[in-house]
Design an enzyme around this catalytic site. Structure first.
Site, PDB file in Angstrom:
ATOM      1  N   TYR A   1     -18.606  19.388 -12.122  1.00  0.00           N
ATOM      2  CA  TYR A   1     -18.522  18.762 -10.791  1.00  0.00           C
ATOM      3  C   TYR A   1     -19.750  17.889 -10.537  1.00  0.00           C
ATOM      4  CZ  TYR A   1     -18.622  18.174  -5.729  1.00  0.00           C
ATOM      5  OH  TYR A   1     -18.711  17.631  -4.482  1.00  0.00           O
TER       6      TYR A   1
ATOM      7  N   ARG B   1     -19.626   9.172 -10.083  1.00  0.00           N
ATOM      8  CA  ARG B   1     -19.025   8.565  -8.884  1.00  0.00           C
ATOM      9  C   ARG B   1     -20.075   7.723  -8.170  1.00  0.00           C
ATOM     10  NH1 ARG B   1     -16.271  12.312  -4.275  1.00  0.00           N
ATOM     11  NH2 ARG B   1     -18.160  13.545  -4.684  1.00  0.00           N
TER      12      ARG B   1
ATOM     13  N   TYR C   1     -26.808  16.150   1.058  1.00  0.00           N
ATOM     14  CA  TYR C   1     -27.089  17.484   0.516  1.00  0.00           C
ATOM     15  C   TYR C   1     -28.394  17.456  -0.274  1.00  0.00           C
ATOM     16  CZ  TYR C   1     -22.322  19.520   1.203  1.00  0.00           C
ATOM     17  OH  TYR C   1     -21.151  20.032   1.698  1.00  0.00           O
TER      18      TYR C   1
ATOM     19  N   ARG D   1     -16.813  13.379   6.039  1.00  0.00           N
ATOM     20  CA  ARG D   1     -16.056  14.595   6.391  1.00  0.00           C
ATOM     21  C   ARG D   1     -14.654  14.270   6.874  1.00  0.00           C
ATOM     22  NH1 ARG D   1     -18.599  18.499   3.637  1.00  0.00           N
ATOM     23  NH2 ARG D   1     -20.821  18.569   4.145  1.00  0.00           N
TER      24      ARG D   1
ATOM     25  N   GLU E   1     -10.606  26.067   0.052  1.00  0.00           N
ATOM     26  CA  GLU E   1     -10.960  24.767   0.625  1.00  0.00           C
ATOM     27  C   GLU E   1      -9.683  24.196   1.239  1.00  0.00           C
ATOM     28  OE1 GLU E   1     -13.505  22.137  -1.701  1.00  0.00           O
ATOM     29  OE2 GLU E   1     -12.151  20.477  -1.224  1.00  0.00           O
TER      30      GLU E   1
HETATM   31  C1  3EB Z   1     -18.150  20.554   0.510  1.00  0.00           C
HETATM   32  O1  3EB Z   1     -18.016  20.530   1.732  1.00  0.00           O
HETATM   33  C2  3EB Z   1     -17.031  21.160  -0.302  1.00  0.00           C
HETATM   34  O2  3EB Z   1     -16.995  15.907  -3.888  1.00  0.00           O
HETATM   35  O3  3EB Z   1     -15.447  14.646  -3.004  1.00  0.00           O
HETATM   36  C3  3EB Z   1     -15.149  18.811  -0.305  1.00  0.00           C
HETATM   37  C4  3EB Z   1     -14.550  17.562  -0.198  1.00  0.00           C
HETATM   38  C5  3EB Z   1     -16.051  19.054  -1.324  1.00  0.00           C
HETATM   39  C6  3EB Z   1     -14.856  16.556  -1.111  1.00  0.00           C
HETATM   40  C7  3EB Z   1     -16.077  15.712  -3.069  1.00  0.00           C
HETATM   41  C8  3EB Z   1     -16.330  18.033  -2.247  1.00  0.00           C
HETATM   42  C9  3EB Z   1     -15.745  16.806  -2.130  1.00  0.00           C
HETATM   43  O4  3EB Z   1     -19.157  20.138  -0.081  1.00  0.00           O
HETATM   44  C10 3EB Z   1     -16.693  20.384  -1.506  1.00  0.00           C
END
Ligand code: 3EB
Length: 354
Positions: free
Chosen positions: A160, A167, A221, A234, A341
């Protein structure tokens, strides 16, 4: 100016797809286990040989067989391809799909220092952006990413995280944002041996980009989650008024940037729903979206361990009611401590059963 509904989402069991004769189909995703034995989805509704279909190998946990997620618009559509991307477009909208297997790619022993997954991700994202530029639909609204072995470490890094690196690098190389104006997204595991499979929706018009006040933006992050941040919003809102569609990214039991309730799938499900409710409020306050409640959405629920399905399902179904649509898929989640998720669509693109 009228703002009628321009985008339509339907979930159709493959066994029922023959009874739908739709026009305006932009593309579809087909979710199935991919084990053979009659689980292969057939023709999508409104299909034809040139319909872009993302074939995603995530077993359907509720119901008997494969399910199509079908995206439609009003009016004339045309289909085409650009490199390895297949697309359908109509009005302001474009649906595209690309799948790239890693087996044929060079391994990191060669002159290219990147891993096979990084090379595949880079190729898929560059081709996606090239397709959007050529089609005149530059604004990426929603992207779904499925990659096998998502939690496995290779070349010293979890896959990941390799995906996030590529990406971000491909996006920067194509002059794209990696924070702020980034699409809603999901990134999940898929059955071993599947190709990297990506599908997306784009528009001539920019969406509104929504963050969750309960969470650190994913593109901020800290480095403990990987060398490059995940580049997604989001949620996004496309369109205005009653026709506007809300796309909620894959959402999990994360508050701030930390996982909550590791090992407790019921509590993770409840925390995730609190996050989704926060996004509904933000979309109404800042995205021009009318106020929606949990009952008005269509959900895809990714469950890591099918043994936890009953407890997750009980939490969800008591919270969202009988009108919401729920598709449960078996998939690994991008953090090892997450059991579930949830992504969702609401507004113009989705009408709950009345
Ligand atoms: C998170 O909130 C959970 O890498 O495109 C959720 C939606 C998550 C998209 C992405 C990752 C992705 O981090 C993981």
């Amino acid at each position: 100016m009228s703002s009628g509904q321009l985008l339509f989402l339907d979930y159709v069991a493959a066994s029922e797809s023959g009874s739908k004769e739709w026009s305006g189909v932009l593309g579809a995703a087909a979710f199935a286990g991919g084990t053979g034995h009659g689980s292969e989805p057939g023709q999508a509704p409104g299909g034809g040989d040139d319909l872009p279909i993302a074939r995603v190998r995530t077993p359907v946990l509720n119901g008997a067989g494969a399910v199509f997620e079908v995206w439609r618009t009003r009016g004339r559509t045309e289909r085409g391809s650009h490199g390895e991307v297949r697309y359908g477009r109509g009005g302001d909208l474009l649906f595209g799909s690309v799948a790239i297997g890693e087996a044929a790619l060079p391994d990191a022993a060669g002159p290219d220092p990147r891993t096979p997954l990084e090379i595949a991700t880079d190729r898929a994202y560059r081709q996606m952006y090239a397709t959007l530029a050529a089609a005149g639909t530059p604004h990426l609204v929603r992207v779904w990413n499925y990659l096998p072995e998502i939690n496995i470490d290779t070349h010293g890094l979890e896959r990941y995280r390799q995906f996030n690196t590529a990406r971000q690098e491909a996006s920067l190389a194509c002059g794209r944002a990696v924070a702020g104006s980034v699409p809603a997204a999901s990134a999940l595991g898929a059955a071993s041996g599947s190709p990297l499979t990506i599908y997306f929706l784009a528009s001539r018009r920019a969406p509104a980009f929504i963050e969750n006040p309960r969470q650190v933006s994913a593109y901020r992050y800290p480095a403990e989650y990987g060398p490059r941040s995940p580049a997604f919003s989001r949620a996004t809102v496309l369109g205005e008024g009653s026709g506007a569609t809300l796309f909620i990214s894959g959402t999990a039991s994360i508050v701030g940037h930390q996982t909550r309730h590791a090992g407790d799938p019921a509590a993770q499900t409840r925390e995730t729903l609190v996050n989704i409710e926060a996004l509904l409020a933000e979309a109404a306050a800042r995205g021009g979206m009318r106020a929606l409640d949990l009952a008005a959405l269509a959900y895809k629920v990714y469950v890591r361990d099918p043994q936890e399905l009953p407890v997750i399902r009980r939490q969800l179904e008591s919270a969202v009611g009988a009108r919401a649509a729920l598709l449960y898929l078996k998939a690994d989640i991008c953090r090892r401590d997450l059991s579930v998720e949830i992504e969702a669509v609401g507004g113009g693109g989705w009408r709950p059963a009345s």
